[in-house]
Design a protein around this motif. Structure first.
Motif, short mmCIF file in Angstrom:
data_model
loop_
_atom_site.label_atom_id
_atom_site.label_comp_id
_atom_site.label_asym_id
_atom_site.label_seq_id
_atom_site.Cartn_x
_atom_site.Cartn_y
_atom_site.Cartn_z
N GLY A 89 10.47 17.95 -2.62
CA GLY A 89 11.09 18.31 -4.17
C GLY A 89 10.50 18.34 -5.04
N HIS A 90 9.79 17.41 -5.11
CA HIS A 90 8.31 16.76 -6.52
C HIS A 90 7.39 16.79 -5.58
N THR A 91 7.45 16.50 -4.70
CA THR A 91 5.69 16.00 -4.38
C THR A 91 5.69 15.89 -2.92
N VAL A 92 4.63 15.83 -2.10
CA VAL A 92 4.06 15.65 -0.93
C VAL A 92 4.00 14.22 -0.17
N GLN A 93 5.00 12.94 0.04
CA GLN A 93 5.03 11.96 0.43
C GLN A 93 4.96 11.08 1.72
N VAL A 94 3.37 10.12 1.81
CA VAL A 94 3.51 9.95 2.80
C VAL A 94 4.06 8.42 3.47
N ASN A 95 5.63 8.31 4.35
CA ASN A 95 6.11 6.74 4.05
C ASN A 95 5.28 6.41 5.44
N LEU A 96 5.68 4.90 5.01
CA LEU A 96 4.62 4.33 6.30
C LEU A 96 5.35 3.59 6.71
N ALA A 97 5.44 2.45 7.78
CA ALA A 97 6.89 1.87 8.11
C ALA A 97 5.49 0.35 7.98
N SER A 98 4.28 0.32 8.57
CA SER A 98 3.21 -0.76 8.73
C SER A 98 2.10 -0.83 8.90
N SER A 99 1.93 -0.29 7.31
CA SER A 99 0.27 -0.81 6.90
C SER A 99 -0.03 -1.33 6.08
N GLY A 100 -0.09 -2.86 5.77
CA GLY A 100 -0.31 -3.65 5.52
C GLY A 100 0.05 -3.77 4.15
N ILE A 102 -0.84 -5.44 -0.24
CA ILE A 102 -2.09 -6.04 -1.23
C ILE A 102 -1.22 -7.52 -1.96
N THR A 103 -2.33 -8.54 -2.12
CA THR A 103 -2.04 -9.83 -2.63
C THR A 103 -2.34 -9.52 -4.16
N LEU A 104 -1.84 -9.73 -5.19
CA LEU A 104 -1.56 -10.07 -6.82
C LEU A 104 -1.29 -10.69 -7.13
N ASP A 105 -2.06 -11.73 -7.87
CA ASP A 105 -1.66 -12.98 -8.21
C ASP A 105 -1.31 -13.57 -7.63
N GLY A 106 -1.59 -13.74 -6.07
CA GLY A 106 -0.56 -14.59 -4.90
C GLY A 106 0.06 -14.10 -4.27
N THR A 107 1.11 -12.95 -4.76
CA THR A 107 2.10 -12.29 -4.54
C THR A 107 1.70 -11.56 -3.73
N GLU A 108 1.94 -11.31 -2.60
CA GLU A 108 1.65 -9.98 -1.28
C GLU A 108 2.78 -8.91 -1.36
N TYR A 109 2.34 -7.62 -1.93
CA TYR A 109 2.93 -6.54 -1.99
C TYR A 109 3.45 -5.58 -1.09
N LYS A 110 4.04 -5.24 0.23
CA LYS A 110 3.98 -4.27 1.22
C LYS A 110 3.62 -2.91 0.10
N LEU A 111 2.26 -2.41 1.44
CA LEU A 111 2.35 -0.87 1.96
C LEU A 111 3.58 -0.03 1.88
N VAL A 112 4.52 0.91 1.17
CA VAL A 112 5.30 1.78 2.06
C VAL A 112 5.52 2.93 1.72
N GLN A 113 4.51 3.66 1.23
CA GLN A 113 4.34 5.15 0.80
C GLN A 113 2.48 5.25 0.00
N PHE A 114 2.97 6.50 -0.44
CA PHE A 114 1.70 7.11 -0.91
C PHE A 114 1.63 8.42 -1.21
N HIS A 115 1.84 9.23 -2.53
CA HIS A 115 1.97 10.96 -2.66
C HIS A 115 1.47 10.46 -3.75
N PRO A 130 -8.83 16.38 -10.17
CA PRO A 130 -7.92 17.41 -9.76
C PRO A 130 -6.21 16.72 -8.99
N LEU A 131 -6.80 15.57 -8.27
CA LEU A 131 -6.07 15.13 -7.29
C LEU A 131 -5.40 13.44 -7.27
N VAL A 132 -4.69 12.71 -7.59
CA VAL A 132 -4.71 11.53 -7.51
C VAL A 132 -3.76 11.34 -6.15
N ALA A 133 -3.96 9.89 -5.70
CA ALA A 133 -2.96 9.60 -4.58
C ALA A 133 -2.18 8.04 -4.97
#
Length: 251
Positions: A89-100, A102-115, A130-133
């Motif tokens: 209703g606000h955007t198109v979002q791609v939900n991800l179950a298991s897609s790896g 990133i590690t930032l300053d020693g902390t892991e952040y799991k990728l959960v979605q992109f829109h 024109p666009l950003v993800a």
């Protein structure tokens, strides 16, 4: 008649308050009375949209950016995985179950979605793309980190082809992607990025979000942009004051 109309109005207002009391989320949008300028007025939980000092998006002024010193760049470790495309209703979002992750300053952040947002919410020297993800990641303790990938018009984006081929037309619609999607293929070859503390760009505009805006745009075709614009012609929050924040460039 006047008394009757007053009673009807009171009953209608009571119905609204009852719905809100039962937890119905306030309606917000990108235009008119529900637009970004009014988000803080729609619900008390949205007041950070107005009162916050580290709000996103921002205009990145490159001449004011400082090179990062003694900073370990983000380590990308994405993997191909299944995805579900949702029109929320606000955007198109791609939900991800298991897609790896990133590690930032020693902390892991799991990728959960992109829109997506059009035009890009982030500006660079006053220019919007024109666009950003927005690639949204979450740590084990619930902290958020977002990687923004800017798109310029050019050739067809092969990674997004299965997403744009089946964009859900109505709010609430969803469709499973055929096969898998490798988000690593969305990234430019140069992983240099602008880093700063920020917030969600949608209500409730919560802060303490770590932002990484990749400085090199990638391409998306005119046809792909047109297919997204059929659903959302504009879904970008205006840029917010930088205040006391410093944007740094991490190479």
């Amino acid at each position: 008649m006047k008394t009757r109309l007053t009673l009807i109005a009171a009953l209608a207002l009571g119905t609204i308050f009852t719905a809100r009391a039962e937890g119905t989320p306030p309606h917000w949008s990108y235009a008119e009375h529900g637009g970004a300028a009014h988000w803080a007025e729609l619900d008390k939980s949205f007041e950070t949209c107005k009162l916050g000092k580290h709000q996103s998006p921002i205009n990145i002024v490159t001449k004011a950016v400082k090179p990062a010193a003694d900073v370990t760049p983000v380590a990308f470790a994405y993997t191909a995985g299944a995805g579900e495309v949702v029109n929320n209703g606000h955007t198109v979002q791609v939900n991800l179950a298991s897609s790896g992750a990133i590690t930032l300053d020693g902390t892991e952040y799991k990728l959960v979605q992109f829109h997506f947002h059009t035009p890009s919410e982030e500006k660079v020297d006053g220019k919007a793309y024109p666009l950003v993800a927005h690639l949204v990641h979450k740590s084990a303790d619930g902290k958020l980190a977002v990687v923004a990938v800017l798109f310029k018009q050019g050739k067809e984006n092969a990674t997004l082809k299965p997403v744009f081929a089946k964009l859900p037309a109505k709010e609430g619609d969803k469709v499973a992607l055929e096969g898998t999607i490798d988000v690593a293929a969305l990234l430019p070859a140069d992983h240099g990025y602008y880093s700063f503390p920020g917030s969600l760009t949608t209500p409730p505009c919560s802060e303490e979000v770590r932002w990484q805006v990749l400085k090199t745009p990638v391409e998306v075709s005119a046809a792909q942009l047109a297919s997204f614009h059929q659903l959302y012609k504009m879904n970008a929050r205006p840029v917010q004051p930088l205040n006391e924040r410093q944007v740094v460039l991490v190479k």
